[in-house]
Motif scaffolding. Structure first.
Motif, short mmCIF file in Angstrom:
data_model
loop_
_atom_site.label_atom_id
_atom_site.label_comp_id
_atom_site.label_asym_id
_atom_site.label_seq_id
_atom_site.Cartn_x
_atom_site.Cartn_y
_atom_site.Cartn_z
N GLY A 178 -2.61 -6.45 12.60
CA GLY A 178 -1.81 -5.69 11.64
C GLY A 178 -0.67 -6.48 11.02
N TYR A 218 0.89 -1.17 0.00
CA TYR A 218 0.00 0.00 0.00
C TYR A 218 0.92 1.21 0.00
N THR A 252 -5.40 -10.84 7.49
CA THR A 252 -6.58 -10.54 6.69
C THR A 252 -6.20 -10.28 5.24
N THR A 253 -5.11 -9.55 5.04
CA THR A 253 -4.66 -9.26 3.68
C THR A 253 -4.39 -10.57 2.94
#
Ligand SMILES: Nc1ncnc2c1ncn2[C@@H]1O[C@H](COP(=O)(O)OP(=O)(O)O)[C@@H](O)[C@H]1O
Ligand SMILES: [Mg+2]
Lengths: 378, 265
Positions: free
Chosen positions: A55, A29, A59-60
């Motif tokens: 973090g 990102y 999930t990514t």
């Protein structure tokens, strides 16, 4: 058997799951790398958990597999076929979200029927499969209700039914129990385990809760800062952590630091003037870290017993009665804390007692220090 | 906190007065429409249906009513489609340009009607749109669009976009997702946008006065013309009909919404 589908360790049962291959997946990102070269092979029918602090990129990773996010680089195969560039709605992968994501304007039955309707399954066959899926999650009596009429745990079970009703070869779950209370969570963990056994499909499960990971998984991939630190069974990760981060993230541990001196094939470490002998040689010099599991430590009154084991002096800082035994926090002479678990039969100690912590050199894990592991874990 | 009985009575009276004050002008219209004489004096005298009869039989009235119905219906659909598309676009854009564009699209609400009317009139003279159906539809759509945009945007704000992700994971492409998930969930916003758009067009007068001609009049234009010419109680009859029509429309809408909400809880 289709290509890419392997049989599971379970004899007599052919797996209906798909194997998954992530090869050096990266996701950036801007200049920030959410994923930095993640490689992971998941066997057909396996229960794989992605474990890591908030973090760390779990999930990514899941989103890349599901097709919600496009990886910046790397290859991804599901069931032996590359799915790079295939949109999410064509991947035929079940997904369960932390926030349930049930359609509020549809009843439970219509929610579960939704993926079937899209696949042209109609009439009695559709009804039968909806009933079967709701049976499996024990929600058969709730078909006519709306999601808003259900508790969180019930909603998540419906979401699970909706994600498995179309027989996907792969089911992804992103902290599905994160919003539920502890009792319900523990019960649903067992339910998910049962459903995995009955379906035989591949499950990929995301959690930041190491206990949950240990309960559920065939294997666990430990994530940290967009990378995988180690992949292994819960036992392997606990007994043989590859990095300090893994050692600290899985289970309780005592971490000690000191200057190493290697002589005659063994490494001894100086902890505030007290020598600790290990049976390992330190390969790469540097400042090693010692990691000890609580059940490998024993407590003795100052100067008593020991029979040749390593001995560090300290004082009881906290004593916690656990029912099956006790857990102690011992403040050591060098300022660090030792965590000791003792059985009911062992001597008990009170806060403030002067004690010695005893342990065998063979139980010491020597690991490379990395300050990254000191980040606060959630 | 418990209210004292006296406080309760006083409060009730005040509320009643305010309510009467709000609806009185509306209710005055009803008796006036049954006036026997051709006069708008209040209180009316006698009883007759003649002004209702006039509304139906006099082509000045019936045609303008049908014109308004036609224009408002087309405007409602057009503004709802355009406004919904705009709301979606803005919802899925970066915040900064979206806010700028949104302000631009809402300007017809804040610009004084006369200013808009003059501008539109000037353009219409050149393009021969004065007194045409297309002219009315275009002008009214400009005015109605902001209402749809606001209503649909408010719904999109609370719409959980993660439901679209879930639908995709279940096999729905973008169009199916919109049809089966997004649209039903933003339907209340769409519907109120549609109603507002219809109402905006149906009782629009300022711009309409500029772009009307003897061949195409809308109902507000006709009312205005009638009332400036003579004191014709047909105006009151029209008002009464509209009053009942809107009451039934809004009432049944609220009933339907209430039933649906009850079903979901
Ligand atoms: N759309 C995004 N834009 C920018 N950064 C993101 C985006 N999505 C995730 N990230 C960042 O990527 C990192 C990994 O996020 P995530 O995979 O959600 O972690 P986890 O699920 O392990 O908690 C986080 O630092 C997060 O802030
Ligand atoms: Mg996450």
């Amino acid at each position: 058997m289709n290509p890419g589908q392997e049989s599971r360790g379970n004899p007599g049962q052919e797996s209906r799951g798909a194997a998954i291959d992530l090869k050096s997946i990266s996701k950036a990102y801007g200049s920030f790398k959410a994923l930095d070269g993640v490689s992971l092979h998941i066997k057909a029918g396996e229960f794989m958990t992605l474990l890591g602090p908030s973090g760390s990129g779990k999930t990514t990773t899941l989103n890349v597999v599901a097709g919600f996010t496009e990886a910046s680089s790397g290859a991804l195969e599901v069931g032996g076929k590359s799915v790079v560039g295939v949109p999410a709605h064509k991947r035929n992968i079940g997904v369960v979200f932390q926030h349930y994501a049930l359609f509020p304007h549809m009843t439970v039955s219509r929610n579960v029927a939704y993926p079937l309707a899209l696949r042209g399954v109609a009439g009695a066959e559709r009804e039968r499969r909806v009933g079967q899926a709701l049976d499996m999650v024990k929600m058969a009596d709730f078909g006519h209700r709306f999601p808003s009429e259900l508790s969180g745990g019930q909603q998540q079970r419906v979401a699970l039914a909706r994600a498995i009703v179309f027989d996907p070869p792969l089911l992804l779950m992103d902290e599905p129990l994160g919003a539920l209370d502890k009792k319900l969570r523990e019960w649903l963990q067992l339910e998910i385990k049962r459903i995995h056994r009955e379906l035989g499909t591949t499950f990929v499960y995301v959690t930041h809760d190491q206990e949950e990971a240990l309960v559920l998984s065939d294997r666990i991939a430990v994530f940290n800062r967009g990378r995988i630190e180690q992949i292994g069974t819960g036992r392997e990760l606990y007994d043989e952590p590859a990095t300090l981060f893994v050692g600290k993230f899985i289970g309780d541990s005592t971490v000690l630091r000191g200057a190493a001196a290697t002589s005659g094939g063994e490494t001894a470490i100086d902890i505030a003037g007290q020598k600790v002998a290990t049976v390992k040689r330190l390969a790469n010099g540097g400042r090693p870290v010692m990691l000890l599991r609580p059940e490998k430590l024993a407590l003795a009154r100052r100067g008593v017993g020991g029979d040749g084991r390593n001995r560090l002096t300290g004082r009881i800082g906290e004593a916690i009665y656990l029912g099956s035994g006790s857990k102690y926090e011992v403040d050591l002479a060098d300022g660090s804390k030792a965590i000791v678990r003792s059985t009911l039969e062992a001597d008990s100690f009170a806060i403030g007692d002067e004690v010695d912590v005893l342990f065998a050199g063979a139980d010491v894990k020597l690991l490379a220090d990395d300050d990254k592991a000191d980040l606060t874990l959630t | 906190m418990e209210m004292k009985p006296l406080t309760r009575v006083v409060l009730g009276l005040v509320c009643l007065l305010v309510a009467i004050w709000l609806v009185a002008p509306t209710l005055v219209v009803v008796p006036m429409s049954f006036n026997e004489n051709k006069s708008l004096a209040f209180p009316p005298q006698g009883f007759s249906w003649q002004w209702y009869q006039n509304f139906v039989t006099n082509p000045d009235w019936s045609n303008s009513f049908l014109n308004s119905l036609k224009v408002a219906s087309i405007v409602a659909v057009l503004a709802t489609v355009l406004g919904t598309l705009a709301a979606f676009g803005l919802d899925r854009m970066k915040a900064r340009p979206a806010n700028l564009l949104r302000m631009l699209m809402l300007t017809p609400m804040v610009v004084p009607g006369v200013v808009l009317a003059i501008g539109i009139y000037a353009v219409y003279l050149d393009t021969r749109l004065v007194g045409t159906l297309l002219g009315f539809v275009l002008a009214h759509t400009i005015l109605a669009l902001p209402f749809v945009l606001i209503a649909v945007s408010a719904n999109l704000e609370v719409f959980d976009r993660r439901l679209e992700t879930a639908a995709a994971s279940l096999g729905a492409n973008a169009l199916t997702t919109f049809r089966t998930v997004t649209l039903p969930l933003i339907a209340p916003g769409l519907l109120s946008g549609l109603l507002f758009a219809f109402a905006t067009s149906f009782d629009e007068i300022v711009v309409s006065l500029f772009i009307t001609n003897p061949y195409l009049k809308t109902l507000p234009v006709q009312i205005f013309a009638s009332i400036t010419r003579d004191a014709d109680p047909t105006v009151a009859a029209v008002g009464t009909i509209l009053l009942f029509a809107t009451t039934i429309l809004i009432g049944s809408g609220m009933l339907l919404l209430g039933r649906e909400r009850k079903g979901r809880q």
